[in-house]
Design a protein around this motif. Structure first.
Motif, PDB file in Angstrom:
ATOM      1  N   LEU A 193       0.776 -17.034   1.569  1.00  0.00           N
ATOM      2  CA  LEU A 193       0.566 -15.781   0.850  1.00  0.00           C
ATOM      3  C   LEU A 193      -0.486 -14.924   1.546  1.00  0.00           C
ATOM      4  O   LEU A 193      -0.298 -13.716   1.728  1.00  0.00           O
ATOM      5  N   ALA A 194      -1.590 -15.538   1.971  1.00  0.00           N
ATOM      6  CA  ALA A 194      -2.654 -14.793   2.648  1.00  0.00           C
ATOM      7  C   ALA A 194      -2.140 -14.168   3.946  1.00  0.00           C
ATOM      8  O   ALA A 194      -2.430 -13.003   4.236  1.00  0.00           O
ATOM      9  N   ARG A 195      -1.383 -14.922   4.707  1.00  0.00           N
ATOM     10  CA  ARG A 195      -0.854 -14.384   5.972  1.00  0.00           C
ATOM     11  C   ARG A 195       0.125 -13.244   5.705  1.00  0.00           C
ATOM     12  O   ARG A 195       0.097 -12.216   6.385  1.00  0.00           O
ATOM     13  N   THR A 196       0.986 -13.409   4.716  1.00  0.00           N
ATOM     14  CA  THR A 196       1.958 -12.368   4.371  1.00  0.00           C
ATOM     15  C   THR A 196       1.245 -11.098   3.918  1.00  0.00           C
ATOM     16  O   THR A 196       1.578 -10.002   4.363  1.00  0.00           O
ATOM     17  N   CYS A 197       0.244 -11.253   3.053  1.00  0.00           N
ATOM     18  CA  CYS A 197      -0.510 -10.091   2.575  1.00  0.00           C
ATOM     19  C   CYS A 197      -1.237  -9.398   3.718  1.00  0.00           C
ATOM     20  O   CYS A 197      -1.299  -8.176   3.774  1.00  0.00           O
ATOM     21  N   SER A 198      -1.759 -10.161   4.651  1.00  0.00           N
ATOM     22  CA  SER A 198      -2.467  -9.605   5.792  1.00  0.00           C
ATOM     23  C   SER A 198      -1.516  -8.836   6.719  1.00  0.00           C
ATOM     24  O   SER A 198      -1.799  -7.704   7.099  1.00  0.00           O
ATOM     25  N   VAL A 199      -0.401  -9.442   7.062  1.00  0.00           N
ATOM     26  CA  VAL A 199       0.548  -8.819   7.991  1.00  0.00           C
ATOM     27  C   VAL A 199       1.171  -7.558   7.387  1.00  0.00           C
ATOM     28  O   VAL A 199       1.321  -6.539   8.067  1.00  0.00           O
ATOM     29  N   TYR A 200       1.519  -7.596   6.107  1.00  0.00           N
ATOM     30  CA  TYR A 200       2.215  -6.468   5.473  1.00  0.00           C
ATOM     31  C   TYR A 200       1.284  -5.562   4.672  1.00  0.00           C
ATOM     32  O   TYR A 200       1.755  -4.675   3.954  1.00  0.00           O
ATOM     33  N   GLU A 201      -0.029  -5.763   4.810  1.00  0.00           N
ATOM     34  CA  GLU A 201      -1.034  -4.943   4.117  1.00  0.00           C
ATOM     35  C   GLU A 201      -0.709  -4.832   2.631  1.00  0.00           C
ATOM     36  O   GLU A 201      -0.542  -3.744   2.081  1.00  0.00           O
ATOM     37  N   MET A 202      -0.634  -5.995   2.000  1.00  0.00           N
ATOM     38  CA  MET A 202      -0.290  -6.064   0.583  1.00  0.00           C
ATOM     39  C   MET A 202      -1.460  -6.605  -0.229  1.00  0.00           C
ATOM     40  O   MET A 202      -2.348  -7.264   0.304  1.00  0.00           O
ATOM     41  N   LEU A 203      -1.408  -6.358  -1.519  1.00  0.00           N
ATOM     42  CA  LEU A 203      -2.346  -6.913  -2.486  1.00  0.00           C
ATOM     43  C   LEU A 203      -1.565  -7.882  -3.366  1.00  0.00           C
ATOM     44  O   LEU A 203      -0.358  -7.730  -3.547  1.00  0.00           O
ATOM     45  N   THR A 204      -2.250  -8.866  -3.935  1.00  0.00           N
ATOM     46  CA  THR A 204      -1.623  -9.779  -4.885  1.00  0.00           C
ATOM     47  C   THR A 204      -2.548  -9.954  -6.079  1.00  0.00           C
ATOM     48  O   THR A 204      -3.764  -9.889  -5.931  1.00  0.00           O
ATOM     49  N   ARG A 264       0.838  -1.208   0.000  1.00  0.00           N
ATOM     50  CA  ARG A 264       0.000   0.000   0.000  1.00  0.00           C
ATOM     51  C   ARG A 264       0.869   1.254   0.000  1.00  0.00           C
ATOM     52  O   ARG A 264       0.498   2.260  -0.578  1.00  0.00           O
ATOM     53  N   GLN A 265       2.019   1.180   0.678  1.00  0.00           N
ATOM     54  CA  GLN A 265       3.001   2.273   0.660  1.00  0.00           C
ATOM     55  C   GLN A 265       4.339   1.669   0.273  1.00  0.00           C
ATOM     56  O   GLN A 265       4.706   0.607   0.772  1.00  0.00           O
ATOM     57  N   ALA A 266       5.064   2.339  -0.601  1.00  0.00           N
ATOM     58  CA  ALA A 266       6.354   1.827  -1.076  1.00  0.00           C
ATOM     59  C   ALA A 266       7.263   1.495   0.105  1.00  0.00           C
ATOM     60  O   ALA A 266       7.254   2.178   1.130  1.00  0.00           O
ATOM     61  N   GLY A 267       8.033   0.429  -0.057  1.00  0.00           N
ATOM     62  CA  GLY A 267       8.943  -0.012   0.992  1.00  0.00           C
ATOM     63  C   GLY A 267      10.363  -0.128   0.462  1.00  0.00           C
ATOM     64  O   GLY A 267      10.589  -0.295  -0.737  1.00  0.00           O
ATOM     65  N   SER A 268      11.305  -0.086   1.364  1.00  0.00           N
ATOM     66  CA  SER A 268      12.714  -0.220   0.999  1.00  0.00           C
ATOM     67  C   SER A 268      13.014  -1.658   0.596  1.00  0.00           C
ATOM     68  O   SER A 268      12.223  -2.570   0.842  1.00  0.00           O
ATOM     69  N   SER A 269      14.176  -1.857   0.029  1.00  0.00           N
ATOM     70  CA  SER A 269      14.602  -3.208  -0.333  1.00  0.00           C
ATOM     71  C   SER A 269      14.705  -4.082   0.902  1.00  0.00           C
ATOM     72  O   SER A 269      14.408  -5.277   0.856  1.00  0.00           O
ATOM     73  N   LYS A 270      15.109  -3.477   2.026  1.00  0.00           N
ATOM     74  CA  LYS A 270      15.191  -4.227   3.287  1.00  0.00           C
ATOM     75  C   LYS A 270      13.799  -4.699   3.716  1.00  0.00           C
ATOM     76  O   LYS A 270      13.631  -5.816   4.186  1.00  0.00           O
ATOM     77  N   LYS A 271      12.795  -3.856   3.520  1.00  0.00           N
ATOM     78  CA  LYS A 271      11.413  -4.229   3.833  1.00  0.00           C
ATOM     79  C   LYS A 271      10.965  -5.395   2.954  1.00  0.00           C
ATOM     80  O   LYS A 271      10.354  -6.357   3.425  1.00  0.00           O
ATOM     81  N   TRP A 272      11.294  -5.351   1.659  1.00  0.00           N
ATOM     82  CA  TRP A 272      10.948  -6.432   0.751  1.00  0.00           C
ATOM     83  C   TRP A 272      11.671  -7.718   1.126  1.00  0.00           C
ATOM     84  O   TRP A 272      11.115  -8.813   1.003  1.00  0.00           O
ATOM     85  N   GLN A 273      12.892  -7.600   1.600  1.00  0.00           N
ATOM     86  CA  GLN A 273      13.640  -8.773   2.059  1.00  0.00           C
ATOM     87  C   GLN A 273      12.943  -9.394   3.267  1.00  0.00           C
ATOM     88  O   GLN A 273      12.782 -10.613   3.358  1.00  0.00           O
ATOM     89  N   GLU A 274      12.479  -8.547   4.180  1.00  0.00           N
ATOM     90  CA  GLU A 274      11.731  -9.008   5.355  1.00  0.00           C
ATOM     91  C   GLU A 274      10.443  -9.720   4.932  1.00  0.00           C
ATOM     92  O   GLU A 274      10.095 -10.781   5.460  1.00  0.00           O
ATOM     93  N   ILE A 275       9.748  -9.148   3.957  1.00  0.00           N
ATOM     94  CA  ILE A 275       8.510  -9.746   3.445  1.00  0.00           C
ATOM     95  C   ILE A 275       8.789 -11.110   2.835  1.00  0.00           C
ATOM     96  O   ILE A 275       8.075 -12.086   3.096  1.00  0.00           O
ATOM     97  N   GLY A 276       9.825 -11.203   2.034  1.00  0.00           N
ATOM     98  CA  GLY A 276      10.181 -12.470   1.389  1.00  0.00           C
ATOM     99  C   GLY A 276      10.517 -13.549   2.400  1.00  0.00           C
ATOM    100  O   GLY A 276      10.042 -14.688   2.284  1.00  0.00           O
ATOM    101  N   CYS A 277      11.317 -13.209   3.392  1.00  0.00           N
ATOM    102  CA  CYS A 277      11.676 -14.179   4.441  1.00  0.00           C
ATOM    103  C   CYS A 277      10.441 -14.606   5.219  1.00  0.00           C
ATOM    104  O   CYS A 277      10.263 -15.792   5.515  1.00  0.00           O
ATOM    105  N   PHE A 278       9.578 -13.649   5.553  1.00  0.00           N
ATOM    106  CA  PHE A 278       8.351 -13.949   6.282  1.00  0.00           C
ATOM    107  C   PHE A 278       7.479 -14.922   5.483  1.00  0.00           C
ATOM    108  O   PHE A 278       6.966 -15.906   6.017  1.00  0.00           O
ATOM    109  N   PHE A 279       7.324 -14.653   4.191  1.00  0.00           N
ATOM    110  CA  PHE A 279       6.516 -15.524   3.336  1.00  0.00           C
ATOM    111  C   PHE A 279       7.088 -16.942   3.308  1.00  0.00           C
ATOM    112  O   PHE A 279       6.365 -17.914   3.515  1.00  0.00           O
ATOM    113  N   LEU A 280       8.393 -17.057   3.054  1.00  0.00           N
ATOM    114  CA  LEU A 280       8.990 -18.387   2.943  1.00  0.00           C
ATOM    115  C   LEU A 280       8.939 -19.143   4.267  1.00  0.00           C
ATOM    116  O   LEU A 280       8.667 -20.348   4.295  1.00  0.00           O
TER     117      LEU A 280
END
Length: 159
Positions: free
Chosen positions: A113-124, A18-34
């Motif tokens: 994916l659903a949990r990651t989208c919920s926690v990080y307020e993301m759309l897919t 919903r709001q742009a994030g840094s590369s570090k934020k995206w790294q956190e999202i990726g690790c959380f998802f996996l």
């Protein structure tokens, strides 16, 4: 162990913050998802991981590479490129596992994916390609693969 007992799950989707994030934020999202995918996978008895890999492309030459070969080892997560703000990331996911049928493995992916989208307020934009889009032909509703709710054909799901 024979290689033919391993099944592959390969999925691509675009994730939007919903709001742009840094590369570090995206790294956190990726690790959380996996990590969430691995948690779902661990609920299956007698499974084995061949290799689980994902990449989140942030545009140009910037990407985050993720991998796991075992539950008892940490997720390998590395960023390549320069740090900039991004609101979109293209996720390519590939899991090679045995002892888990494809339907259950796809469900593991959905739950993570659903949990990651919920926690990080993301759309897919992920939609299951092997299921028909329209579930009720008279009203044009479709089943959402993330929340399993019905949405009007052109209505965006908040995931």
């Amino acid at each position: 162990m024979y290689q033919n007992i391993f099944k592959t799950l390969a999925i691509e989707t675009t994730l939007t913050l919903r709001q742009a994030g840094s590369s570090k934020k995206w790294q956190e999202i990726g690790c959380f998802f996996l990590e969430n995918y691995l948690e779902q996978l661990s609920k299956t008895e007698n499974f084995m991981i061949g290799h689980i890999k994902a990449i989140i492309e942030l545009g140009d030459d910037r990407f985050i590479r993720l991998s796991s070969v075992a539950l008892n080892k940490p997720v390998n997560c590395e960023f390549n490129g320069t740090d900039r703000q991004n609101s979109k990331g293209h996720l390519t996911f590939n899991a090679i596992v045995s002892g888990v049928d494809k339907k259950r493995n796809l469900q593991n992916f959905h739950l993570a994916l659903a949990r990651t989208c919920s926690v990080y307020e993301m759309l897919t934009d992920y939609r299951e390609s092997n299921q028909p889009e329209v579930t009720n032909h008279s009203c044009g509703e479709v089943d959402c693969p993330v929340c399993h709710d019905n949405h009007e054909h052109d209505e965006a799901c908040g995931h």
